[in-house]
Design a protein around this motif. Structure first.
Motif, mmCIF file in Angstrom:
data_model
loop_
_atom_site.group_PDB
_atom_site.id
_atom_site.type_symbol
_atom_site.label_atom_id
_atom_site.label_comp_id
_atom_site.label_asym_id
_atom_site.label_seq_id
_atom_site.Cartn_x
_atom_site.Cartn_y
_atom_site.Cartn_z
ATOM 1 N N ILE A 155 6.041 7.496 11.976
ATOM 2 C CA ILE A 155 5.751 6.741 10.761
ATOM 3 C C ILE A 155 6.974 6.825 9.870
ATOM 4 C CG2 ILE A 155 4.260 6.510 8.738
ATOM 5 C CD1 ILE A 155 2.068 7.974 10.478
ATOM 6 N N ASP A 156 7.603 5.680 9.650
ATOM 7 C CA ASP A 156 8.829 5.613 8.868
ATOM 8 C C ASP A 156 8.511 5.631 7.374
ATOM 9 O OD1 ASP A 156 11.614 5.395 8.538
ATOM 10 O OD2 ASP A 156 11.443 3.230 8.255
ATOM 11 N N LYS B 197 0.839 -1.196 0.000
ATOM 12 C CA LYS B 197 0.000 0.000 0.000
ATOM 13 C C LYS B 197 0.877 1.250 0.000
ATOM 14 C CE LYS B 197 -3.627 -2.501 0.127
ATOM 15 N NZ LYS B 197 -4.144 -2.890 -1.153
ATOM 16 N N ASP C 153 4.194 -7.359 1.355
ATOM 17 C CA ASP C 153 3.920 -6.108 2.058
ATOM 18 C C ASP C 153 4.599 -6.049 3.435
ATOM 19 O OD1 ASP C 153 2.168 -8.001 3.142
ATOM 20 O OD2 ASP C 153 0.419 -6.698 3.051
ATOM 21 N N ASP C 154 4.537 -7.124 4.208
ATOM 22 C CA ASP C 154 5.141 -7.089 5.540
ATOM 23 C C ASP C 154 6.655 -6.940 5.478
ATOM 24 O OD1 ASP C 154 5.331 -9.737 4.552
ATOM 25 O OD2 ASP C 154 5.372 -10.596 6.556
ATOM 26 N N TYR D 260 7.132 -3.098 4.813
ATOM 27 C CA TYR D 260 6.751 -2.246 5.941
ATOM 28 C C TYR D 260 7.785 -2.312 7.070
ATOM 29 C CZ TYR D 260 2.207 -2.262 3.559
ATOM 30 O OH TYR D 260 1.203 -2.153 2.628
ATOM 31 N N ARG D 261 8.593 -3.375 7.112
ATOM 32 C CA ARG D 261 9.633 -3.512 8.150
ATOM 33 C C ARG D 261 10.924 -2.808 7.776
ATOM 34 N NH1 ARG D 261 8.394 -9.509 8.524
ATOM 35 N NH2 ARG D 261 10.024 -9.565 6.966
ATOM 36 N N GLY E 187 5.888 2.604 6.783
ATOM 37 C CA GLY E 187 5.802 1.436 7.651
ATOM 38 C C GLY E 187 4.396 1.086 8.096
ATOM 39 N N ASN E 188 3.514 2.072 8.162
ATOM 40 C CA ASN E 188 2.143 1.827 8.596
ATOM 41 C C ASN E 188 1.208 2.708 7.756
ATOM 42 O OD1 ASN E 188 -0.349 1.687 9.924
ATOM 43 N ND2 ASN E 188 0.588 1.533 11.948
ATOM 44 N N PRO E 189 0.791 2.221 6.586
ATOM 45 C CA PRO E 189 -0.009 3.063 5.689
ATOM 46 C C PRO E 189 -1.377 3.451 6.248
ATOM 47 C CG PRO E 189 0.226 0.838 4.795
ATOM 48 C CD PRO E 189 1.112 0.930 5.990
ATOM 49 N N VAL E 190 -2.005 2.606 7.043
ATOM 50 C CA VAL E 190 -3.317 2.936 7.607
ATOM 51 C C VAL E 190 -3.181 4.107 8.588
ATOM 52 C CG1 VAL E 190 -5.226 2.062 9.013
ATOM 53 C CG2 VAL E 190 -4.221 0.618 7.240
ATOM 54 N N LYS E 191 -2.194 4.035 9.459
ATOM 55 C CA LYS E 191 -1.952 5.130 10.407
ATOM 56 C C LYS E 191 -1.564 6.399 9.660
ATOM 57 C CE LYS E 191 0.899 6.457 14.365
ATOM 58 N NZ LYS E 191 2.014 6.035 15.255
#
Length: 143
Positions: free
Chosen positions: A29-30, A4, A137-138, A141-142, A50-54
């Motif tokens: 948020i990275d 995402k 994706d994971d 995001y890491r 790293g956290n698209p929803v946030k």
């Protein structure tokens, strides 16, 4: 699985890019990949975070027009010609590349490249079958 991406519509005004990145940092948020395409008055900032929803929620809270889209992230050996192998695979199978940009991250001496393509599922299969690493994706995001 696709990754995402956050797209932010920005006025082309001094300090707007700094403001967005400051908001991201203040909210822990990275940003692992970033690109901006601009015109005279507006720009589209694209980021893999790293956290698209946030990120989407935080940016909307700050009044930004935000959209989440799916992209592919591939890892290619960092040697001349390897990116063209991936792009040739897509081209030979009539998969259009809408846009492309590089990531700030690296993994195992491979360059990370973000792609928005016309057919995500087919592109993932074609690239994987051609021996090109499509990151999950994971994994992204890491970074």
């Amino acid at each position: 699985m696709s990754v995402k991406q956050i797209s932010v519509f920005l006025e082309n005004k001094e300090g707007r890019l700094a403001e967005v990145t400051r908001v991201m940092g203040e909210n822990h948020i990275d940003i692992s990949a970033i690109s901006i395409a601009d015109t005279t008055n507006f720009g589209i900032l694209r980021m893999v975070v790293g956290n698209p929803v946030k990120a989407e929620a935080v940016l909307k809270e700050h009044g930004y027009a935000v959209r989440i889209t799916s992209v592919l992230v591939i890892a290619v050996e960092d040697i001349p010609g390897n990116l063209s192998m991936a792009l040739d695979t897509l081209d030979k199978n009539s998969i259009a590349v809408d846009y492309i940009y590089a990531s700030m991250g690296r993994t195992d001496n491979r360059a990370l490249v973000v792609l928005k393509v016309s057919d995500m599922e087919t592109a993932m299969d074609l690239l994987s079958n051609a021996g090109i690493c499509v990151l999950k994706d994971d994994e992204v995001y890491r970074l």
